[in-house]
Design a protein around this motif. Structure first.
Motif, PDB file in Angstrom:
ATOM      1  N   ASN A 128      30.546 -69.991  -7.794  1.00 52.02           N
ATOM      2  CA  ASN A 128      29.344 -69.821  -8.598  1.00 52.02           C
ATOM      3  C   ASN A 128      28.373 -68.843  -7.938  1.00 52.02           C
ATOM      4  O   ASN A 128      27.805 -67.962  -8.579  1.00 52.02           O
ATOM      5  CB  ASN A 128      28.682 -71.196  -8.762  1.00 52.02           C
ATOM      6  CG  ASN A 128      27.833 -71.311 -10.000  1.00 52.02           C
ATOM      7  OD1 ASN A 128      27.812 -70.428 -10.838  1.00 52.02           O
ATOM      8  ND2 ASN A 128      27.121 -72.416 -10.106  1.00 52.02           N
TER       9      ASN A 128
ATOM     10  N   THR B  63      26.715 -76.978  -8.480  1.00 52.31           N
ATOM     11  CA  THR B  63      25.422 -76.318  -8.658  1.00 52.31           C
ATOM     12  C   THR B  63      24.394 -76.678  -7.592  1.00 52.31           C
ATOM     13  O   THR B  63      23.287 -76.121  -7.612  1.00 52.31           O
ATOM     14  CB  THR B  63      24.832 -76.660 -10.034  1.00 52.31           C
ATOM     15  OG1 THR B  63      24.708 -78.089 -10.156  1.00 52.31           O
ATOM     16  CG2 THR B  63      25.726 -76.129 -11.150  1.00 52.31           C
TER      17      THR B  63
ATOM     18  N   ASP C  43      24.996 -72.853 -13.281  1.00 52.42           N
ATOM     19  CA  ASP C  43      26.270 -72.241 -13.648  1.00 52.42           C
ATOM     20  C   ASP C  43      26.039 -71.270 -14.803  1.00 52.42           C
ATOM     21  O   ASP C  43      24.942 -71.168 -15.353  1.00 52.42           O
ATOM     22  CB  ASP C  43      27.339 -73.293 -13.963  1.00 52.42           C
ATOM     23  CG  ASP C  43      27.041 -74.112 -15.217  1.00 52.42           C
ATOM     24  OD1 ASP C  43      26.319 -73.617 -16.093  1.00 52.42           O
ATOM     25  OD2 ASP C  43      27.534 -75.255 -15.307  1.00 52.42           O
TER      26      ASP C  43
END
Length: 204
Positions: free
Chosen positions: A30, A130, A163
Motif C-alpha cells: 500500500n 492500513t 487503501d
C-alpha cells in the motif's frame, strides 16, 4: 457433470483454507504504491507544545523504495516571515525478520547527524493493511536517557495509510506518549493529489 461439481467444491475448499495475506505485506504494498510521489499536509493535533508547527505547510515524499526499505523525507515549510524550509527529517521504514521497523533519520543542514537520530521502534503486532504501530525499542530508550529526553521512553509511533478504495485517501504520522508525560502529535497528508517533489532532505 458430477466431476465439475467435485472440482468446484475442491476449489472452494482450497480458498476457505488459504491463510489471509500478511497485513504487514499488504501495508508495505500500500505504501510502496506511492513511491516517487510527494503530498502536502498539515498538523492536525492541537497540543500547545507544537504551536511552532501550526499553520506551516508540510510535505511528505516517498523518495526511495527497495524490497526492504522505504525512505520518506518529511519537509516542514517556513515560519511566518521566513523563507527557509526545515528538511532535517526522514522516516525510514524497513522490513525485519519479525515485522516492520520505523526509524527517524535527523540531520543538520550541513548533512551531519543530529545527536537525536536513528531512534524508533519495531512492530509488536501484525497491525493491518492500513495502520502499523511502532513502540519505542530498547536502543532508542537508551539514547533518550543519555540525551536527557527521558520523557520519550514511552513513545509509540503510528503510521496510517488509506487503501486505494478510500474516498479521501490520507497518510498520517502519529506520535503517542503515555503516563505523566502523555503526548499526541499528528500530521496528515492528502494522498488524493500529488504535488511537485521537494529537493532532497539535508544530508542526501
Amino acid at each position: 457433470m458430477r466431476r465439475l461439481v467435485l472440482i468446484a467444491a475442491l476449489a472452494l475448499s482450497a480458498c476457505a483454507t488459504t491463510p489471509p495475506a500478511n497485513p504487514q505485506d499488504a501495508f508495505w504494498t500500500n505504501l510502496r504504491a506511492h513511491c516517487g510521489k510527494a503530498y502536502s499536509g498539515k498538523l492536525t493535533s492541537e497540543e500547545a507544545v507544537d504551536a511552532d508547527f501550526k499553520g506551516r505547510l508540510m510535505l511528505m515524499h516517498v523518495r526511495s523504495c527497495t524490497d526492504n526499505e522505504i525512505r520518506i523525507p518529511f519537509h516542514i515549510g517556513p515560519k511566518d516571515g521566513d523563507s527557509k524550509w526545515d528538511r532535517s527529517r526522514t522516516w525510514v521504514i524497513t522490513r525485519t525478520a519479525s515485522g516492520l521497523r520505523l526509524k527517524h533519520d535527523h540531520r543538520h543542514e550541513d548533512g551531519s547527524e543530529d545527536l537525536l537520530t536513528q531512534y524508533g521502534g519495531d512492530t509488536a503486532t501484525p497491525g493491518s493493511a492500513t495502520a502499523q504501530s511502532f513502540p519505542v525499542e530498547a536502543e532508542s530508550i537508551g539514547l533518550f536517557r543519555r540525551e536527557g529526553r527521558g520523557v520519550s521512553v514511552t513513545n509509540v509511533w503510528e503510521v496510517e495509510i488509506s487503501d486505494k478504495r478510500a474516498a479521501s485517501p490520507r497518510f498520517a504520522y502519529i506520535l503517542r506518549r503515555t503516563g505523566e508525560n502523555a503526548r499526541l502529535f499528528r500530521v496528515e497528508f492528502d494522498l488524493g493529489r500529488a504535488v511537485t517533489p521537494p529537493p532532497p532532505p539535508w544530508g542526501f
